[in-house]
Design a protein around this motif. Sequence first.
Motif, PDB file in Angstrom:
ATOM      1  N   ILE A  51     -53.758  -3.346 -32.946  1.00  0.00           N
ATOM      2  CA  ILE A  51     -54.346  -3.020 -34.217  1.00  0.00           C
ATOM      3  C   ILE A  51     -55.107  -4.009 -34.794  1.00  0.00           C
ATOM      4  O   ILE A  51     -54.842  -5.374 -34.854  1.00  0.00           O
ATOM      5  CB  ILE A  51     -53.221  -2.626 -35.043  1.00  0.00           C
ATOM      6  CG1 ILE A  51     -52.351  -1.513 -34.464  1.00  0.00           C
ATOM      7  CG2 ILE A  51     -53.690  -2.416 -36.625  1.00  0.00           C
ATOM      8  CD1 ILE A  51     -52.984  -0.264 -34.385  1.00  0.00           C
ATOM      9  N   GLU A  60     -51.034  -0.292 -28.292  1.00  0.00           N
ATOM     10  CA  GLU A  60     -52.282  -0.066 -28.796  1.00  0.00           C
ATOM     11  C   GLU A  60     -52.550  -1.334 -29.665  1.00  0.00           C
ATOM     12  O   GLU A  60     -51.833  -1.368 -30.676  1.00  0.00           O
ATOM     13  CB  GLU A  60     -52.646   1.205 -29.293  1.00  0.00           C
ATOM     14  CG  GLU A  60     -53.820   1.419 -29.969  1.00  0.00           C
ATOM     15  CD  GLU A  60     -54.085   2.713 -30.599  1.00  0.00           C
ATOM     16  OE1 GLU A  60     -54.969   2.984 -31.346  1.00  0.00           O
ATOM     17  OE2 GLU A  60     -53.111   3.466 -30.317  1.00  0.00           O
ATOM     18  N   THR A 105     -50.969   4.525 -36.008  1.00  0.00           N
ATOM     19  CA  THR A 105     -52.214   3.734 -36.123  1.00  0.00           C
ATOM     20  C   THR A 105     -52.495   3.891 -37.651  1.00  0.00           C
ATOM     21  O   THR A 105     -51.972   4.722 -38.565  1.00  0.00           O
ATOM     22  CB  THR A 105     -53.339   4.352 -35.622  1.00  0.00           C
ATOM     23  OG1 THR A 105     -53.783   5.429 -36.070  1.00  0.00           O
ATOM     24  CG2 THR A 105     -53.095   4.479 -33.936  1.00  0.00           C
ATOM     25  N   ASP A 155     -58.642  -2.986 -39.923  1.00  0.00           N
ATOM     26  CA  ASP A 155     -58.009  -1.541 -40.250  1.00  0.00           C
ATOM     27  C   ASP A 155     -56.904  -1.242 -41.206  1.00  0.00           C
ATOM     28  O   ASP A 155     -56.591  -0.365 -41.730  1.00  0.00           O
ATOM     29  CB  ASP A 155     -57.939  -1.016 -38.906  1.00  0.00           C
ATOM     30  CG  ASP A 155     -59.360  -0.562 -37.731  1.00  0.00           C
ATOM     31  OD1 ASP A 155     -60.229  -0.800 -38.579  1.00  0.00           O
ATOM     32  OD2 ASP A 155     -59.162  -0.487 -36.889  1.00  0.00           O
TER      33      ASP A 155
END
Length: 164
Positions: A25, A23, A80, A29
């Motif tokens: 990133i 995933e 995350t 963020d």
Amino acid sequence: MKPAALALQRFADKWGDPDLLPELIDSGDLAIAEHRMGRRFPEAYVHAVTLVGLPLPTLSLSNSLMEADADASDIEAFFTPEEITAGLNAHRTAATPAAFVAFASDSCGDRYGFLCTPGNSARPAEGGVFQMDHENGEVMEVAGSFLDWLLDYNRIALVHFDEA
């Protein structure tokens, strides 16, 4: 690609789910998470997760650690930025340093993290990786850097987990 990003890519290739890409990133963020926490992640970690992403480890990692009789816990998940800020106080006790910020967990509920530098101070190039015991909140250093932590896992011989 810097060494920690190369090691994270190797980790993803070796231990990650072959059907799922890591995933990705977004650096924005991660910056928002740092701002909310008032802490700064090491540069090696930021570079690696924004370039490679967060792999989803498979049971082959746990199986390989058991087969090797390794003195290390598995890695169940990488967090995350949203999960990092949401879980900032999970399992904390008076024994947990305020600077501890978890970025991953093992299958027993323990957390892996950094002792992150405060607020607007300069971002460190590296930082030791610590494991927080989910029962008592105590932390102990398990690797001198994010790179070393990844390399420790990458050195383990792969023994595929047979789901049959």
